[in-house]
Enzyme design. Structure first.
Site, PDB file in Angstrom:
ATOM      1  N   TYR A 182      39.667  48.865  42.382  1.00 33.45           N
ATOM      2  CA  TYR A 182      40.031  47.733  41.545  1.00 33.45           C
ATOM      3  C   TYR A 182      41.484  47.378  41.844  1.00 33.45           C
ATOM      4  O   TYR A 182      42.294  48.266  42.124  1.00 33.45           O
ATOM      5  CB  TYR A 182      39.838  48.101  40.073  1.00 33.45           C
ATOM      6  CG  TYR A 182      39.985  46.943  39.126  1.00 33.45           C
ATOM      7  CD1 TYR A 182      38.967  45.999  39.003  1.00 33.45           C
ATOM      8  CD2 TYR A 182      41.130  46.787  38.361  1.00 33.45           C
ATOM      9  CE1 TYR A 182      39.090  44.926  38.134  1.00 33.45           C
ATOM     10  CE2 TYR A 182      41.266  45.715  37.492  1.00 33.45           C
ATOM     11  CZ  TYR A 182      40.248  44.791  37.377  1.00 33.45           C
ATOM     12  OH  TYR A 182      40.387  43.722  36.516  1.00 33.45           O
ATOM     13  N   GLY A 184      44.304  46.897  40.514  1.00 34.09           N
ATOM     14  CA  GLY A 184      45.442  47.583  39.924  1.00 34.09           C
ATOM     15  C   GLY A 184      45.552  49.059  40.260  1.00 34.09           C
ATOM     16  O   GLY A 184      46.513  49.717  39.848  1.00 34.09           O
ATOM     17  N   LYS A 185      44.614  49.606  41.017  1.00 34.51           N
ATOM     18  CA  LYS A 185      44.666  51.022  41.365  1.00 34.51           C
ATOM     19  C   LYS A 185      45.768  51.288  42.390  1.00 34.51           C
ATOM     20  O   LYS A 185      46.281  50.376  43.038  1.00 34.51           O
ATOM     21  CB  LYS A 185      43.315  51.480  41.936  1.00 34.51           C
ATOM     22  CG  LYS A 185      42.141  51.257  41.009  1.00 34.51           C
ATOM     23  CD  LYS A 185      42.223  52.099  39.752  1.00 34.51           C
ATOM     24  CE  LYS A 185      41.093  51.742  38.811  1.00 34.51           C
ATOM     25  NZ  LYS A 185      40.533  52.819  38.068  1.00 34.51           N
ATOM     26  N   ASN A 186      46.108  52.569  42.554  1.00 31.14           N
ATOM     27  CA  ASN A 186      47.135  52.925  43.538  1.00 31.14           C
ATOM     28  C   ASN A 186      46.765  52.419  44.932  1.00 31.14           C
ATOM     29  O   ASN A 186      47.631  52.035  45.713  1.00 31.14           O
ATOM     30  CB  ASN A 186      47.330  54.434  43.574  1.00 31.14           C
ATOM     31  CG  ASN A 186      47.969  54.971  42.313  1.00 31.14           C
ATOM     32  OD1 ASN A 186      47.868  54.366  41.244  1.00 31.14           O
ATOM     33  ND2 ASN A 186      48.633  56.107  42.411  1.00 31.14           N
TER      34      ASN A 186
END
Length: 368
Positions: A182, A184-186
């Site tokens: 997704y 916004g993940k790292n």
């Protein structure tokens, strides 16, 4: 304004690489799976220290297929935690199995191994520890219990790209490990994406079959499968971003250390703890305060965005009332849901921004 996350800043830093990769896929017309996805699978498996990686369309799909590949189905039970994003539990429900919840450790927010055995029954088929906020659960303890009872361990590593447990990468210590990409993940896609990593040849074969309509080859449907394939553009995007992941991770870890230094003299604020032997990759920097809601509003008034991960634990969500749990069943998860506040954290943050957040937080704490 200090945003909670700044994906525009990330894009600006890799714009030329990313644009070229996307245009190459458009030129190749390999829009679903294809060479870029296959290359990303190989590179991500290598990054995690596993033999295989099977790319899918979301982290939820990764969890669903990993459970199915482990043989989980109707009538089975799967042990997991209530303090997580709802997908951890929903994926279990998709298989027809029943989620059985156990409480978390209050310092790491991950599964408390001491509570697992009491939740195991003759119907238990698997354990799904959630590596929350960027830190791995106590995998040695969890695997020891799983081995003793003959259970599969499926790591929910959707927030833990690059996290480690005594040198072992997230996703490499169970039968399989599941990641979300997704945005916004790292490690985030420019859209949706997910992956399952495993070193089990048979599981990898089943995962590849299940994600593509249950086909062993085109129009030969050997099992009832799903349309969970990754887009070619996301494969190309993730290949570019994977090359930057370690640099971004070390920036996150440096920012987290700086936050902890700046917040050190605030005794009424509990800072995140990296357990011994674990590499915390700080998907979020989550502090705890009984006065969480007031602090959040006060920071918002100062132009500082924060996040709530997660204000209602899964067992108290109306959608999962059928599990039969009630308030008070998981006191650590419920306390965390009332107290946790995620501060802004992303690789492109400056020391000045970190200092502004810390100073504002200190001011808020001093206002009764």
């Amino acid at each position: 304004m200090i945003p909670f996350l700044d994906l525009k800043a990330q894009y600006a830093g890799i714009k030329d690489e990313l644009d070229a990769a996307v245009l190459a896929v458009l030129g190749s017309a390999q829009y679903v799976l294809g060479d870029e996805v296959a290359r990303f699978e190989a590179e991500f498996a290598d990054y995690c220290g596993t033999k295989h990686a099977v790319a899918v369309n979301t982290g939820t799909s990764a969890l669903h297929l990993a459970l199915l590949a482990a043989g989980v189905g109707p009538g089975d039970e799967v042990v997991t935690v209530p303090f997580t994003f709802v997908a951890s539990v929903s994926a279990i429900c998709y298989t027809g199995a029943t989620p059985v919840l156990v409480d978390i450790e209050p310092t790491t927010f991950t599964m408390d191994p001491e509570r697992i055995e009491a939740a195991i029954t003759a119907r238990t088929k698997a354990i799904v520890p959630v590596h929350l906020y960027g830190q791995m659960a106590d995998m040695d303890a969890i695997n020891e219990i799983a081995d003793r009872y003959g259970l599969a361990v499926i790591e929910d590593a959707c927030q833990a790209h690059g996290a480690e447990y005594f040198g072992h990468r997230a996703g490499s210590m169970g039968a399989s490990g599941c990641f979300s990409f997704y945005p916004g993940k790292n490690l985030g896609a420019c859209g949706e994406g997910g992956i399952v990593v495993t070193s089990d040849d048979k599981q990898a074969e089943m995962l590849r079959t299940l994600r593509d309509w249950g086909q062993s080859k085109r129009y030969h449907h050997v099992v009832k499968g799903y349309n969970y394939r990754m887009d070619g553009i996301q494969g190309a995007v993730l290949r570019v971003k994977l090359r930057h992941l370690e640099r971004w991770t070390e920036a996150r870890r440096a920012h987290a250390r700086r936050y902890s230094e700046l917040l050190a003299d605030m005794p009424h604020l509990r800072k995140p703890v990296a357990a011994v032997g674990r590499r915390h990759v700080f998907h979020v920097y989550a502090v705890r305060s009984p006065d969480r809601d007031r602090l959040r509003l006060a920071l918002e008034a100062e132009g500082i965005q924060t996040g709530l991960h997660y204000p209602i634990p899964v067992h108290l969500q109306p959608a999962h009332a059928d599990l039969g749990y009630v308030s008070g069943d998981f006191p650590e998860a419920e306390a965390a849901s009332r107290e946790v506040l995620s501060l802004p954290l992303y690789p492109e943050m400056t020391n000045e921004q970190l200092a502004i957040v810390a100073a504002a937080l200190e001011d808020c704490l001093h206002v009764a």
